[in-house]
Design a protein around this motif. Structure first.
Motif, mmCIF file in Angstrom:
data_model
loop_
_atom_site.group_PDB
_atom_site.id
_atom_site.type_symbol
_atom_site.label_atom_id
_atom_site.label_comp_id
_atom_site.label_asym_id
_atom_site.label_seq_id
_atom_site.Cartn_x
_atom_site.Cartn_y
_atom_site.Cartn_z
ATOM 1 N N GLY A 119 37.655 42.814 38.008
ATOM 2 C CA GLY A 119 36.346 43.211 37.500
ATOM 3 C C GLY A 119 36.047 44.669 37.754
ATOM 4 O O GLY A 119 35.504 45.371 36.886
ATOM 5 N N ARG A 120 36.409 45.160 38.952
ATOM 6 C CA ARG A 120 36.191 46.582 39.252
ATOM 7 C C ARG A 120 37.086 47.458 38.378
ATOM 8 O O ARG A 120 36.688 48.548 37.972
ATOM 9 N N GLY A 121 38.285 46.960 38.104
ATOM 10 C CA GLY A 121 39.172 47.700 37.216
ATOM 11 C C GLY A 121 38.627 47.776 35.798
ATOM 12 O O GLY A 121 38.709 48.816 35.141
ATOM 13 N N VAL A 122 38.065 46.672 35.318
ATOM 14 C CA VAL A 122 37.459 46.656 33.983
ATOM 15 C C VAL A 122 36.318 47.662 33.911
ATOM 16 O O VAL A 122 36.181 48.419 32.938
ATOM 17 N N LEU A 123 35.483 47.687 34.949
ATOM 18 C CA LEU A 123 34.359 48.618 34.970
ATOM 19 C C LEU A 123 34.833 50.063 34.972
ATOM 20 O O LEU A 123 34.311 50.910 34.223
ATOM 21 N N LEU A 124 35.845 50.360 35.783
ATOM 22 C CA LEU A 124 36.365 51.722 35.855
ATOM 23 C C LEU A 124 36.971 52.149 34.519
ATOM 24 O O LEU A 124 36.725 53.263 34.031
ATOM 25 N N MET A 125 37.759 51.269 33.915
ATOM 26 C CA MET A 125 38.379 51.607 32.634
ATOM 27 C C MET A 125 37.340 51.753 31.526
ATOM 28 O O MET A 125 37.494 52.577 30.621
ATOM 29 N N ASP A 126 36.272 50.977 31.598
ATOM 30 C CA ASP A 126 35.190 51.125 30.622
ATOM 31 C C ASP A 126 34.545 52.498 30.729
ATOM 32 O O ASP A 126 34.234 53.143 29.717
ATOM 33 N N LEU A 130 45.104 62.990 20.966
ATOM 34 C CA LEU A 130 44.944 63.224 22.400
ATOM 35 C C LEU A 130 44.235 62.050 23.068
ATOM 36 O O LEU A 130 44.606 61.626 24.167
ATOM 37 N N PHE A 131 43.203 61.528 22.402
ATOM 38 C CA PHE A 131 42.499 60.370 22.937
ATOM 39 C C PHE A 131 43.433 59.171 23.048
ATOM 40 O O PHE A 131 43.434 58.447 24.059
ATOM 41 N N ALA A 132 44.232 58.931 22.007
ATOM 42 C CA ALA A 132 45.133 57.781 22.003
ATOM 43 C C ALA A 132 46.188 57.883 23.105
ATOM 44 O O ALA A 132 46.515 56.893 23.768
ATOM 45 N N ILE A 133 46.697 59.099 23.313
ATOM 46 C CA ILE A 133 47.784 59.294 24.277
ATOM 47 C C ILE A 133 47.294 59.311 25.715
ATOM 48 O O ILE A 133 47.897 58.684 26.600
ATOM 49 N N PHE A 134 46.195 60.016 25.953
ATOM 50 C CA PHE A 134 45.770 60.266 27.334
ATOM 51 C C PHE A 134 44.626 59.365 27.796
ATOM 52 O O PHE A 134 44.296 59.371 28.991
ATOM 53 N N VAL A 135 44.001 58.632 26.893
ATOM 54 C CA VAL A 135 42.899 57.753 27.295
ATOM 55 C C VAL A 135 43.194 56.300 26.939
ATOM 56 O O VAL A 135 43.265 55.431 27.821
ATOM 57 N N TYR A 136 43.375 56.025 25.659
ATOM 58 C CA TYR A 136 43.449 54.633 25.233
ATOM 59 C C TYR A 136 44.724 53.943 25.711
ATOM 60 O O TYR A 136 44.660 52.849 26.306
ATOM 61 N N ALA A 137 45.866 54.543 25.454
ATOM 62 C CA ALA A 137 47.126 53.917 25.871
ATOM 63 C C ALA A 137 47.191 53.722 27.389
ATOM 64 O O ALA A 137 47.612 52.654 27.852
ATOM 65 N N PRO A 138 46.780 54.704 28.213
ATOM 66 C CA PRO A 138 46.787 54.459 29.662
ATOM 67 C C PRO A 138 45.857 53.333 30.098
ATOM 68 O O PRO A 138 46.168 52.611 31.045
ATOM 69 N N ILE A 139 44.711 53.184 29.424
ATOM 70 C CA ILE A 139 43.809 52.089 29.788
ATOM 71 C C ILE A 139 44.480 50.745 29.517
ATOM 72 O O ILE A 139 44.458 49.833 30.361
ATOM 73 N N VAL A 140 45.082 50.608 28.338
ATOM 74 C CA VAL A 140 45.795 49.362 28.021
ATOM 75 C C VAL A 140 46.950 49.166 28.995
ATOM 76 O O VAL A 140 47.194 48.055 29.488
ATOM 77 N N GLY A 141 47.649 50.246 29.292
ATOM 78 C CA GLY A 141 48.778 50.166 30.209
ATOM 79 C C GLY A 141 48.373 49.755 31.613
ATOM 80 O O GLY A 141 49.136 49.065 32.308
ATOM 81 N N TYR A 142 47.192 50.170 32.045
ATOM 82 C CA TYR A 142 46.716 49.790 33.377
ATOM 83 C C TYR A 142 46.628 48.271 33.500
ATOM 84 O O TYR A 142 47.095 47.694 34.494
ATOM 85 N N PHE A 143 46.032 47.624 32.519
ATOM 86 C CA PHE A 143 45.868 46.173 32.601
ATOM 87 C C PHE A 143 47.204 45.448 32.471
ATOM 88 O O PHE A 143 47.429 44.435 33.139
ATOM 89 N N VAL A 144 48.088 45.963 31.627
ATOM 90 C CA VAL A 144 49.403 45.337 31.493
ATOM 91 C C VAL A 144 50.200 45.476 32.782
ATOM 92 O O VAL A 144 50.941 44.573 33.188
ATOM 93 N N ALA A 145 50.037 46.614 33.470
ATOM 94 C CA ALA A 145 50.818 46.866 34.682
ATOM 95 C C ALA A 145 50.264 46.139 35.906
ATOM 96 O O ALA A 145 51.030 45.628 36.728
ATOM 97 N N PHE A 146 48.942 46.080 36.056
ATOM 98 C CA PHE A 146 48.343 45.558 37.293
ATOM 99 C C PHE A 146 47.648 44.206 37.129
ATOM 100 O O PHE A 146 47.416 43.525 38.123
ATOM 101 N N HIS A 147 47.313 43.827 35.920
ATOM 102 C CA HIS A 147 46.650 42.539 35.687
ATOM 103 C C HIS A 147 47.240 41.886 34.433
ATOM 104 O O HIS A 147 46.519 41.534 33.503
ATOM 105 N N SER A 185 36.688 35.652 31.503
ATOM 106 C CA SER A 185 35.830 35.758 32.690
ATOM 107 C C SER A 185 36.485 35.270 33.968
ATOM 108 O O SER A 185 35.830 35.185 35.008
ATOM 109 N N THR A 186 37.776 34.952 33.911
ATOM 110 C CA THR A 186 38.472 34.410 35.087
ATOM 111 C C THR A 186 39.561 35.360 35.546
ATOM 112 O O THR A 186 40.360 35.857 34.737
ATOM 113 N N SER A 187 39.595 35.605 36.850
ATOM 114 C CA SER A 187 40.665 36.392 37.455
ATOM 115 C C SER A 187 41.606 35.448 38.195
ATOM 116 O O SER A 187 41.185 34.738 39.111
ATOM 117 N N ALA A 188 42.854 35.429 37.779
ATOM 118 C CA ALA A 188 43.827 34.504 38.379
ATOM 119 C C ALA A 188 45.224 34.908 37.942
ATOM 120 O O ALA A 188 45.406 35.817 37.126
#
Length: 210
Positions: free
Chosen positions: A155-162, A43-60, A132-135
């Motif tokens: 950076g705000r996304g990293v904090l939220l996902m953390d 459940l953690f892998a499906i509903f927490v970990y994979a979506p967090i990784v997916g967020y960065f792949v999709a938006f950053h 440490s660079t956003s670009a």
């Protein structure tokens, strides 16, 4: 988190969860896949970990690949496969450490969890500028239009996902602790039950006292 770090962190988390689930694993001789702990980790892998990784792949995506490749040149199916693989690696880490956690061998479990973390920390030191660079990919390699991650949307996304990731880890930990405290139900013929071979003599002894 960077997609290159995601599988390594996932293995470490899986080993950590296996150690927390050692009590529940020790009570059941069946495969770790059939344990309740494995279900919680899934459940953690499906509903927490994979979506967090997916967020960065999709938006950053540029940062997620640490500016090594141009994400737009990749097929979206590859991104999806990497996200799913990252989530599945949490389960692999759990299974790899479960056999040692079941017999409470902390050393092997610690090795399974510590080695990936050590690799991540080493790479993070080497790739500190990339982390440490956003670009965008073009801006990073052209050395223009970049900004520190601390003052960016990334950076705000990293904090939220953390925060979300930590909440998921705490939830898993509480579930593992709860399962570890549960005791198996006494069988009908066991001394813990109200019936069985020991109940007869005890009743006769009580009658004699009267």
């Amino acid at each position: 988190m960077p997609i290159l770090f995601a599988p390594l962190i996932a293995i470490a988390l899986g080993a950590f969860f296996a150690w927390l689930a050692r009590g529940e694993l020790a009570r059941h001789e069946a495969s770790a896949v059939a344990s309740r702990g494995f279900g919680v980790v899934a459940l953690f892998a499906i509903f927490v970990y994979a979506p967090i990784v997916g967020y960065f792949v999709a938006f950053h995506a540029d940062w997620a690949y640490l500016y090594w490749i141009r994400p737009r040149a990749m097929a979206s199916a590859i991104d999806l496969a990497l996200v799913l693989a990252s989530g599945g690696t949490v389960l692999l880490g759990f299974l790899a450490a479960a056999r040692w956690a079941r017999i409470e061998r902390l050393g092997p479990v610690a090795i399974i969890g510590a080695v990936p973390v050590a690799v991540v920390l080493s790479l993070a030191m080497v790739w500190q500028r990339r982390l440490s660079t956003s670009a965008t990919f073009a801006h990073f390699h052209g050395d223009f239009g970049t900004e520190p991650i601390t003052s960016s949307v990334l950076g705000r996304g990293v904090l939220l996902m953390d925060v979300l990731g930590l909440a998921g880890i705490v939830w898993c930990g509480l579930q593992m602790r709860s399962m570890g405290r549960r005791r198996p139900h006494a069988s009908a013929g066991s001394p813990l039950s109200g019936s069985g071979p020991l109940s007869g003599p005890s009743k006769r002894w009580q009658k004699r006292k009267h």
